[in-house]
Design a protein around this motif. Structure first.
Motif, short mmCIF file in Angstrom:
data_model
loop_
_atom_site.label_atom_id
_atom_site.label_comp_id
_atom_site.label_asym_id
_atom_site.label_seq_id
_atom_site.Cartn_x
_atom_site.Cartn_y
_atom_site.Cartn_z
N ALA A 1 0.83 -1.21 0.00
CA ALA A 1 0.00 0.00 0.00
C ALA A 1 0.86 1.25 0.00
O ALA A 1 0.55 2.24 -0.69
CB ALA A 1 -0.93 -0.01 1.21
N LEU B 1 -5.91 5.25 -1.95
CA LEU B 1 -4.70 4.51 -1.61
C LEU B 1 -4.26 4.80 -0.18
O LEU B 1 -3.80 3.91 0.53
CB LEU B 1 -3.58 4.86 -2.59
N ALA C 1 -3.92 2.14 2.94
CA ALA C 1 -2.72 2.02 3.78
C ALA C 1 -3.08 2.06 5.25
O ALA C 1 -2.54 1.29 6.07
CB ALA C 1 -1.73 3.12 3.43
#
Length: 660
Positions: free
Chosen positions: A117, A130, A134
């Motif tokens: 990630a 994204l 993460a």
């Protein structure tokens, strides 16, 4: 004559009857655990002198002997203790190995997914999805560490429960042996050869059961009363007085419970390393095998947290602020105080309150330390190798060590003899949690960048080593570093710094092959560190070699995210030799190796015990074929003796008829 013959026949009849009874007793107990074969020992009665001859008067059973070889039995007891230890150790290690194989694998997978990630963010730092992924991967990672720690807790609790149960069973056996001793004492008559064989068998059976839990030594006095000692000679049964085994809280860690011999007035803690049997194996597993695996996993959690937190601090988030901690601060108050455990006997009011501050995760060991105030100085002992370091006298506040942590006095003062156990990685997996709540807070952007001039001709370089304050570093840009070999070809270098006001410093000596420089230069507060490497020899008219430091922030800048992602495979743990996944793999492999060794130990111990048991059974065990032959033999003897009695009666009747 007929009277003597009658008495002889009756004595043979009674002896054969006892022989048959003893043989029947053996056959009946062929499957009784711990039973020792018995044998009726016959002896002739005293002969009667008649003239110059001695005429036999028959026989009697002088003793019911217990066929028993104390040396073979002692060998069986010793091997029973070894087998008990091997079985207990194997069972515990197998459980731990299974846990690390599954939970350790889950952590390794979650580490890889988190770094994937971060790599995605490095490629596209402006994508909020994204960043959210993460954060979710980070939460999964912390959950896996928390769950593994909970599993360690459950294993520790279960092991403590097993230790308590073993102590309870040992205490019950102690009481039973003492009761048998009392019955044996009352059963034995002075000057009489007979022994209560079945009671002795039951006592030996209890000793054999006791040996499964701990090493056992026994001493039997002239009255047949047995004193039982366990471990290194601690008395468990003193004649007819039983003592009990108690479990007491550990010191300084209450969960590392200890066992103690308890009588009416005293409680004596036992040395675990001398106990032997399943009890010692369980304690060793808890205090060594489980503790080491837990400490190694804690170290990975701590180093991972601090590495990622440190990387965050070097970058800028989407709000152009310094990156906040990704995970909980490893040096917050709770973490620091949980790493040091005071002993119960330490001074009170005010007493020393202290903590352990992590300073260098690459040097952090996984083992424990012992800290003692000797009345003058703090003495720190590394329990891994026994080396001791003098930290100095109280009052300094913070004491640095060579092990990646500082000992910190928070309040109070120590008294002579105060003692502490230091566990540098304690509770790291349990307390690990994600501190970042918004994906925007991920510091993907670097603060500054360095670009070499297109006119540079050497392989020399200037690189950013560390950024302590990315906001201030960005504010200090632009800057320029000029490195010059002067005079040319001399190998003597210097450099100058031109700040963002276009002010150039005086030349500063540079000594190859590398040199670190903190920027901006004094009197400003340093915000980042660069490193000059190589021999940047410029050639006229292009010299000196020039390197420009610029503001690098941008929503599309993913350099710091890349810096974070690059830490996945770096050697950080254990002196920089292991990455996170390597450390977990090594710990799992070590436990696996120990488990395999424990399996082999069980096989060896079982073979040795079986040999010892069979040797003991050669003497004490019941052989049905032999007993069947004895049964026939003693039956024939009984019938023959009956015939003698019958003949004596006939003779006696004939004599009476002749007299009449």
């Amino acid at each position: 004559m007929s009277v003597n013959l009658y008495q002889t026949g009756v004595s043979g009849l009674l002896s054969a009857q006892q022989q048959l009874a003893t043989t029947g007793h053996n056959i009946a107990n062929v499957n009784t655990e711990g039973y020792s074969r018995q044998r009726a020992e016959q002896s002739p009665t005293l002969a009667i002198q008649n003239g110059g001859n001695y005429i036999g008067t028959g026989t009697y059973v002088s003793d019911i002997a217990r066929l028993y070889d104390q040396f073979a039995y002692r060998e069986q007891v010793v091997n029973q203790s070894s087998l008990g230890a091997a079985n207990a150790s194997n069972a515990s290690l197998t459980q731990l190995n299974g846990l690390l194989g599954s939970a350790g694998g889950a952590i390794t997978t979650s580490i890889q997914q988190f770094y994937q990630a971060m790599n995605s963010i490095a490629d596209n730092p402006s994508d909020p999805a994204l960043r959210s992924i993460a954060l979710n991967q980070a939460k999964t990672l912390t959950t896996n560490f928390n769950n593994l720690n909970d599993s360690f807790d459950r294993i520790e609790s279960a092991t403590n429960g097993e230790i308590s149960e073993i102590a309870k069973q040992i205490s019950e056996i102690s009481t039973e042996i003492a009761n048998i001793n009392e019955r044996v004492l009352h059963s034995n008559s002075p000057g009489q050869p007979g022994q209560p064989n079945d009671l002795l068998d039951e006592r030996d059976r209890l000793i054999n059961k006791l040996a499964e839990f701990t090493s056992v030594n026994t001493v039997t006095d002239a009255n047949g009363v047995m004193t039982v000692m366990i471990g290194s000679g601690n008395t468990l049964v003193a004649g007819t007085t039983p003592l009990s085994l108690q479990v007491i809280p550990g010191d300084p860690d209450p969960l590392q419970t200890q066992v103690a011999i308890a009588s009416a007035n005293t409680t004596i803690p036992l040395k675990e390393d001398t106990l032997g049997g399943a009890l010692a194996a369980k304690i060793k597993f808890r205090d060594e095998d489980l503790a080491k695996a837990r400490s190694e996993i804690n170290r990975v959690a701590l180093v991972l947290s601090e590495t990622l937190n440190g990387a965050q601090r070097q970058g800028l988030d989407l709000n152009q602020g310094q990156g906040a901690n990704f995970f909980r601060d490893v040096n917050d108050a709770t973490n620091q105080t949980s790493r040091i455990l005071p002993y119960a006997g330490n001074s009170s009011a005010p007493g020393l309150q202290s903590g352990i501050e992590i300073t260098d995760v690459t040097q952090l060991p996984a083992n424990d330390f012992d800290l003692v105030f000797d009345g003058t100085n703090y003495q720190l002992t590394n329990l891994a190798d026994g080396t001791t370091t003098n930290l100095g006298a109280p009052g300094s506040g913070t004491y640095t060590t060579a092990f990646g942590f500082n000992f910190v006095e928070n309040s109070g003062a120590p008294a002579a003899g105060d003692r502490f156990t230091i566990r540098p990685t304690e509770n790291s997996a349990a307390l690990m949690q994600v501190a970042l709540t918004d994906g925007k807070g991920i510091a993907a952007s670097s603060a500054v960048s360095i670009k070499a001039s297109d006119n540079n001709v050497s392989a020399g370089a200037v690189n950013i080593v560390e950024v302590s304050d990315p906001v201030a570093a960005r504010a200090a840009a632009p800057m320029r570093i000029d490195v010059l070999e002067n005079p040319p070809g001399s190998g003597t270098f210097n450099y100058t710094i031109t700040d963002n006001t276009n002010t150039t410093s005086a030349p500063i000596a540079y000594t190859p092959p590398s040199q670190q420089v903190q920027l901006p230069p004094p009197p400003a507060t340093a915000a980042f560190t660069i490193e000059i490497t190589g021999t940047p020899s410029g050639q006229a008219p292009n010299g000196p070699e020039q390197f420009t430091i610029s503001d690098a922030f941008g929503v599309g800048n993913g350099e710091n995210a890349k810096f974070v992602a690059d830490s996945r495979d770096k050697g950080i743990i254990n002196g920089g030799r292991e990455s996170f996944t390597q450390s977990i793999g090594i710990t799992t492999a070590q436990v696996g190796s120990q488990t395999k060794a424990a399996e082999l130990s069980v096989e060896t111990s079982q073979a040795l015990f079986t040999q010892a048991f069979n040797r003991n059974q050669e003497t004490s065990g019941v052989n049905l074929d032999e007993e069947a032959a004895n049964l026939l033999r003693f039956q024939q003897a009984y019938q023959a003796s009956s015939r003698v009695v019958s003949v004596a009666n006939t003779i006696f009747d004939t004599l009476l008829s002749a007299v009449g």
